[in-house]
Enzyme design. Sequence first.
Site, PDB file in Angstrom:
ATOM      1  N   LYS A 200       0.864  -1.186   0.000  1.00 39.99           N
ATOM      2  CA  LYS A 200       0.000   0.000   0.000  1.00 39.99           C
ATOM      3  C   LYS A 200       0.892   1.225   0.000  1.00 39.99           C
ATOM      4  O   LYS A 200       1.670   1.445   0.926  1.00 39.99           O
ATOM      5  CB  LYS A 200      -0.905  -0.002   1.217  1.00 39.99           C
ATOM      6  N   ARG A 210     -10.500  10.126   1.676  1.00 43.74           N
ATOM      7  CA  ARG A 210     -10.375  10.765   2.995  1.00 43.74           C
ATOM      8  C   ARG A 210     -11.443  11.833   3.157  1.00 43.74           C
ATOM      9  O   ARG A 210     -11.911  12.076   4.266  1.00 43.74           O
ATOM     10  CB  ARG A 210      -8.964  11.324   3.174  1.00 43.74           C
ATOM     11  N   LYS A 222       1.414  10.002   5.812  1.00 43.03           N
ATOM     12  CA  LYS A 222       1.448   8.590   6.192  1.00 43.03           C
ATOM     13  C   LYS A 222       2.723   7.893   5.684  1.00 43.03           C
ATOM     14  O   LYS A 222       2.788   6.676   5.580  1.00 43.03           O
ATOM     15  CB  LYS A 222       0.195   7.887   5.661  1.00 43.03           C
ATOM     16  N   GLU A 238       7.680  -7.019   1.412  1.00 39.40           N
ATOM     17  CA  GLU A 238       6.414  -7.047   2.166  1.00 39.40           C
ATOM     18  C   GLU A 238       5.625  -8.321   1.845  1.00 39.40           C
ATOM     19  O   GLU A 238       4.984  -8.901   2.710  1.00 39.40           O
ATOM     20  CB  GLU A 238       5.563  -5.807   1.832  1.00 39.40           C
ATOM     21  N   LYS A 253      -2.097  -1.500  -3.960  1.00 39.30           N
ATOM     22  CA  LYS A 253      -2.976  -0.337  -3.901  1.00 39.30           C
ATOM     23  C   LYS A 253      -2.154   0.935  -3.973  1.00 39.30           C
ATOM     24  O   LYS A 253      -1.180   1.049  -3.228  1.00 39.30           O
ATOM     25  CB  LYS A 253      -3.749  -0.407  -2.588  1.00 39.30           C
ATOM     26  N   SER A 279      -9.979   5.756  -4.928  1.00 30.16           N
ATOM     27  CA  SER A 279     -10.896   6.881  -5.151  1.00 30.16           C
ATOM     28  C   SER A 279     -10.390   7.852  -6.220  1.00 30.16           C
ATOM     29  O   SER A 279     -11.179   8.326  -7.040  1.00 30.16           O
ATOM     30  CB  SER A 279     -11.148   7.606  -3.832  1.00 30.16           C
ATOM     31  N   TYR A 318     -14.955   1.013  -7.176  1.00 34.66           N
ATOM     32  CA  TYR A 318     -16.226   1.716  -6.974  1.00 34.66           C
ATOM     33  C   TYR A 318     -17.121   1.565  -8.203  1.00 34.66           C
ATOM     34  O   TYR A 318     -18.305   1.885  -8.140  1.00 34.66           O
ATOM     35  CB  TYR A 318     -15.955   3.199  -6.669  1.00 34.66           C
TER      36      TYR A 318
HETATM   37  C1  PBG Z   1      -7.316   3.750   5.336  1.00 32.48           C
HETATM   38  C2  PBG Z   1      -7.658   3.479   3.909  1.00 32.48           C
HETATM   39  C3  PBG Z   1      -7.469   4.390   2.865  1.00 32.48           C
HETATM   40  C4  PBG Z   1      -8.028   3.818   1.723  1.00 32.48           C
HETATM   41  C5  PBG Z   1      -8.515   2.565   2.082  1.00 32.48           C
HETATM   42  N1  PBG Z   1      -8.269   2.359   3.446  1.00 32.48           N
HETATM   43  C6  PBG Z   1      -6.914   5.766   2.878  1.00 32.48           C
HETATM   44  C7  PBG Z   1      -5.587   5.993   3.426  1.00 32.48           C
HETATM   45  O1  PBG Z   1      -4.780   5.108   3.639  1.00 32.48           O
HETATM   46  O2  PBG Z   1      -5.313   7.164   3.700  1.00 32.48           O
HETATM   47  C8  PBG Z   1      -8.075   4.494   0.393  1.00 32.48           C
HETATM   48  C9  PBG Z   1      -9.077   3.986  -0.591  1.00 32.48           C
HETATM   49  C10 PBG Z   1      -9.361   4.910  -1.721  1.00 32.48           C
HETATM   50  O3  PBG Z   1      -8.720   5.963  -1.917  1.00 32.48           O
HETATM   51  O4  PBG Z   1     -10.287   4.587  -2.482  1.00 32.48           O
HETATM   52  N2  PBG Z   1      -6.697   2.799   6.061  1.00 32.48           N
END
Ligand code: PBG
Length: 328
Positions: A200, A210, A222, A238, A253, A279, A318
Amino acid sequence: MNLHQRPRRNRKSPAVRAMVRETILTPSDFVYPLFIHDLEENEDITSMPGCRRWSLAGLVKEAGEAHALGIPGVILFPAIDDDFKSSGAEESVNPEGLVPRAVRALKAAHPSLVVITDVALDPYNSDGQDGLVSRGENGALEILNDETVEVLCRQALSHAEAGADMVGPSDMMDGRVGAIRAALDRAGHEQVSILSYTAKYASSYYGPFRGALDSAPKEGDKKSYQMDPANIREAVRELRLDEEEGADMIMVKPAGPYLDVIATLREETSLPLAAYQVSGEYLMIKSASAAGWLDEKAVVLESLLGIKRAGADVILTYFAKEAARELA
Ligand code: PBG
């Protein structure tokens, strides 16, 4: 021309093209991410046009429609009221919290639907970080690893108790897959699977998500736990750890900008591989289509096909319902 090789012969009609097609998208490839809140009404999400925060009743209906279209699973993301956010993220382990209630409602209404939950603290954490936060001596923000993993284990347990089929740790703390596996097994949940967010990345494509959950970090970023977008060997590292720790399925992701990571991990593991079209990827297609610049249906299917061709077995998107309808 005197050509022996004419690749176009394999493209000469729809039937020939169907015969030689290498990748076929089906609704059973999809997992549908759904946002939920603790209100009676569904609510449009401004930062993600076309998506809603669902009430529990709305969630049950929407998930049922998706399942009827052949989509095997959903993954839940809760929008938590500010009153329930704290620096200890206590609400994340509440057995009567929004997610456990949603899981029970979904499993009661649709027993065959695969219900996946997200394991991370950001929706519940007043700091908006995925882990517990401490201040170093110089005031710098530190995201605590081992202390966070303990909370994540309790959170995963609360989801398992409610009947979740899979838990998806998205927090990127070290050692969390092994710890969650052990906690689930100790409590008799050896049939609950772990879908690990293995690679991720610290991505700017998460911005609209968010906004949907009001879960952006209050301070800092993050980058001390999510991966550097520049790295791919680290994704393999990982992967090795998640395999050793007992992950059932791994995830990359975002998806579209990281197809090389998907292809590499596909070569490196025999575990099922998921990819999350996040997203920002969703919104790029949505907004360009809304402006009349792209053909939404065609581009959606092409983007998903590309992710599958790169090596993903499962795609979180989505667009799941829209794409499933198109494929029917
Ligand atoms: C949080 C989480 C995030 C997403 C899924 N779980 C956001 C982040 O890590 O800040 C993002 C999914 C998306 O953008 O569609 N643990």
